[in-house]
Design a protein around this motif. Structure first.
Motif, PDB file in Angstrom:
ATOM      1  N   ARG A   1       2.842   3.158   3.957  1.00  0.00           N
ATOM      2  CA  ARG A   1       2.382   4.009   2.865  1.00  0.00           C
ATOM      3  C   ARG A   1       3.564   4.504   2.030  1.00  0.00           C
ATOM      4  O   ARG A   1       3.499   4.585   0.806  1.00  0.00           O
ATOM      5  N   ALA A   2       4.666   4.832   2.710  1.00  0.00           N
ATOM      6  CA  ALA A   2       5.858   5.312   2.008  1.00  0.00           C
ATOM      7  C   ALA A   2       6.381   4.246   1.054  1.00  0.00           C
ATOM      8  O   ALA A   2       6.821   4.536  -0.064  1.00  0.00           O
ATOM      9  N   ILE A   3       6.310   2.975   1.486  1.00  0.00           N
ATOM     10  CA  ILE A   3       6.765   1.883   0.626  1.00  0.00           C
ATOM     11  C   ILE A   3       5.805   1.721  -0.554  1.00  0.00           C
ATOM     12  O   ILE A   3       6.220   1.598  -1.704  1.00  0.00           O
TER      13      ILE A   3
ATOM     14  N   LEU B   1      10.176   4.935  -0.205  1.00  0.00           N
ATOM     15  CA  LEU B   1      11.212   4.202   0.527  1.00  0.00           C
ATOM     16  C   LEU B   1      11.146   2.745   0.081  1.00  0.00           C
ATOM     17  O   LEU B   1      10.064   2.216  -0.167  1.00  0.00           O
ATOM     18  N   LYS B   2      12.316   2.106  -0.007  1.00  0.00           N
ATOM     19  CA  LYS B   2      12.306   0.674  -0.328  1.00  0.00           C
ATOM     20  C   LYS B   2      12.290  -0.112   0.979  1.00  0.00           C
ATOM     21  O   LYS B   2      12.867   0.335   1.971  1.00  0.00           O
ATOM     22  N   PRO B   3      11.642  -1.281   0.978  1.00  0.00           N
ATOM     23  CA  PRO B   3      11.568  -2.051   2.228  1.00  0.00           C
ATOM     24  C   PRO B   3      12.953  -2.287   2.830  1.00  0.00           C
ATOM     25  O   PRO B   3      13.120  -2.234   4.043  1.00  0.00           O
ATOM     26  N   GLY B   4      13.930  -2.529   1.989  1.00  0.00           N
ATOM     27  CA  GLY B   4      15.280  -2.790   2.496  1.00  0.00           C
ATOM     28  C   GLY B   4      15.842  -1.639   3.292  1.00  0.00           C
ATOM     29  O   GLY B   4      16.614  -1.826   4.233  1.00  0.00           O
ATOM     30  N   GLU B   5      15.439  -0.428   2.933  1.00  0.00           N
ATOM     31  CA  GLU B   5      15.963   0.743   3.634  1.00  0.00           C
ATOM     32  C   GLU B   5      15.455   0.808   5.074  1.00  0.00           C
ATOM     33  O   GLU B   5      16.092   1.386   5.932  1.00  0.00           O
TER      34      GLU B   5
END
Lengths: 237, 367
Positions: free
Chosen positions: A204-206, A211-215
């Motif tokens: 959900r955060a993405i 948040l970015k997936p890479g993080e």
């Protein structure tokens, strides 16, 4: 009319259950519906289907800490909001690590419990001041690395400022303050033990752009149990 | 803080006494032993003036060494400066002695060892060993240069064994005494700490009991009124009373980890006054808080008192561990801005007013 969120209260002190019920009823938009109250977890355990979207769980039932019961509840499809008098940071962190969506101390109940339940039902982070406190005090080796801005936002929120005041203090918008705090919380969902609720919170955060997936991939290395999040990472990483 | 100083001073005092004893020993040796020998054999030297000058050089080196040793353990630079000057002077004096009478008339060689001992006493033992070896080697070289005889060698070894043995024995003795003084100091320190802990526990116990008694006078009647229905939770006044009592109860529960003299304890004490006015004060900590020195604590509690005095109904105080220090913050409904006392003592204060809410943060850093 929006869909009501169904909630169960597991609490061994009837007077607290009464109080929580009255907070739920006094929500002007009636966004939460109470479907189950119990003094222990046996009723929820025996149910074939999850009987509520969210469980408000007192962390101490009959004199015993029940933080280890959280993974079972999460596995059964419940979202858990811990509601407790135990504000010891290590217990709060353990509660989150076990897959609870949020932590609300008994002092914060009136102002935050309903909102925390709604956020949990939507898999969105909701960080109370006591939870911010635990995150600031966290010294575990597996803790996520928070940026300076995220730490500062958490600190000012813990200190008791409103999010608007935190924004003024940091010369950023109130929305950005929420982003920073949510991102710090989401980073916690990417560490430690695996839980469906943590994956849902991260997804959900993405989706929300917090948040970015890479993080997440970056923080996966801090996970102690080699968490399997293959369904979440971007392809090829 | 108070527990360490007296004991550190005590072991320091003993060590100083040992140093003075060694200075007395070395000074007497140079004055009476070496000086006496120099005067007694004054006619045998090719140049009595040169020998006297070397004696004076060593006397000065001993004086400088004494001053150094009395101040603290000398640095290797100053210690070895004194040692090398002494060694050079004693070797020069030996070289200028008549060749065949070296053992009889050479006053300098024992005295140089003692002077070296004085400055190297509390440095690593290996340094003293190096110095004594260098001195023995220098004296032996002078003798070999003069043409060494079997009898001379035997005499040399005898004198070497005697003087070096005595010097090593004194150094070892002082070290043993230092260690004993340290042990005694440590024993006193731990006893002192235990006594302080016991006293602290008593104070905490007494404070807790007093607070519990106070709660009996304030919280118990309120609960009774609520139960009897004479106090209405719908009444704002009753809610404020409940909030204040709840804050006090929370403090009582949170008291376990406090010690007198800590910042948290002092902030609790500051909050007490505001609470009596009906202000609900909550105090929370985050992380492992560092010890804050007294002057800095005073700056922070002064700010706390100023803010709490102006708070209308509630105030939140938080203490959070931050990089190399502590951030103590205050949020209160003061209505208007507050004139805060001056910052200083390593404490910086920031503030912000948002409508009726006032925020201030006092940050102390050990750096």
């Amino acid at each position: 009319m929006e869909q009501q969120v169904t909630v169960a209260i597991i609490e061994d002190h009837p007077v607290v259950t009464e109080g929580v019920t009255s907070w739920i009823r006094s929500d002007p938009r009636q966004r939460v519906r109470l479907v189950h109250t119990a003094r222990d977890l046996t009723g929820l355990r025996s149910a074939a289907q999850p009987s509520a979207d969210v469980v408000i769980l007192d962390l101490e039932l009959g004199g015993e800490l029940v933080t280890t019961e959280i993974p079972k509840l999460v596995a059964a499809g419940y979202r858990v909001v811990a509601f407790s008098g135990h504000s010891d940071p290590s217990i709060v962190i353990e509660t989150l690590d076990n897959g609870a969506h949020g932590y609300v101390s008994k002092e914060e109940g009136r102002d935050h419990l309903v909102e925390a339940v709604l956020a949990a039902a939507a898999d969105r982070p909701y960080v109370t001041r006591s939870q911010a406190r635990a995150m600031l005090a966290d010294q575990q080796p597996t803790r996520p690395v928070l940026s300076q801005q995220e730490q500062q936002a958490l600190l000012l929120w813990f200190q008791g400022m409103s999010k608007a005041s935190v924004g003024r203090r940091m010369s950023i918008s109130e929305n950005t303050v929420r982003q920073y705090i949510s991102r710090a919380r989401a980073k916690y969902a990417a560490t430690g033990r695996t839980a469906a609720s943590k994956d849902a919170l991260l997804a959900r955060a993405i989706e929300d752009g917090v948040l970015k997936p890479g993080e997440i991939v970056q923080y996966k290395s801090f996970a102690s149990g080699a968490a399997d999040r293959s369904g979440l990472g971007p392809p090829g990483r | 803080m108070t527990a360490v100083q007296p004991t550190a001073m005590m072991s320091g005092r003993y060590q100083r006494a040992f140093t003075i004893a060694v200075i007395f020993l070395v000074g007497s040796w140079h004055l009476v032993g070496a000086g006496g020998q120099l005067l007694h054999n004054r006619l045998d030297y090719s140049s009595f003036g040169f020998q006297g000058a070397m004696w004076l050089v060593i006397a000065l080196a001993i004086t400088a060494g004494s001053v150094l040793a009395l101040r603290e353990t000398p640095s290797w630079r100053s210690a070895w400066a004194v040692a090398v000057i002494t060694l050079a002077a004693s070797t020069a004096a030996a070289a200028a002695s008549p060749a065949s009478q070296m053992l009889a008339v050479n006053w300098a060689w024992g005295t140089a060892g003692w002077a070296g001992l004085l400055v190297l006493l509390r440095r690593r033992f290996i340094e003293l060993a190096w110095f004594l070896t260098a001195e023995a080697a220098a004296t032996l070289s002078v003798q070999m240069w003069d043409g060494l005889h079997r009898t001379d060698l035997a005499g040399f070894l005898a004198v070497l064994a005697w003087s070096t043995g005595a010097q090593v024995a004194v150094a070892a003795g002082v070290r043993a005494l230092d260690a004993a003084a340290d042990q005694a100091a440590a024993a006193v320190r731990s006893e002192h700490a235990a006594r302080e802990r016991a006293a602290t526990a008593e104070i905490i116990q007494a404070a807790r009991h007093a607070r519990w008694l106070a709660l009996q006078e304030t919280a118990a009647p309120l609960v009774a009124e609520l139960a009897a229905g004479t106090a209405d939770p719908g009444d704002a006044q009753v809610r404020v009373r409940c909030a204040v009592q709840a804050a006090r109860l929370r403090r009582l529960l949170a008291e376990g980890d406090e010690v007198p003299g800590s910042l948290v304890h002092e902030l609790y004490a500051s909050a007490d006054v505001a609470e009596r006015r009906g202000v609900a004060v909550e105090i929370e900590t985050a992380g492992l808080l560092p010890q804050v020195p007294r002057p800095a604590r005073r700056v922070i509690t002064d700010a706390a008192i100023a803010i709490l005095t102006d708070a209308r109904t509630h105030a939140r105080i938080t203490l959070a561990a931050v990089a190399a220090g502590i951030a103590v913050s205050f949020v209160a409904d003061t209505g208007a801005g507050i004139q805060l006392p001056a910052a200083g003592e390593g404490v910086t204060i920031q503030q912000q007013q948002d409508g009726g809410m006032f925020w201030a943060e006092a940050r102390w850093s050990s750096r």
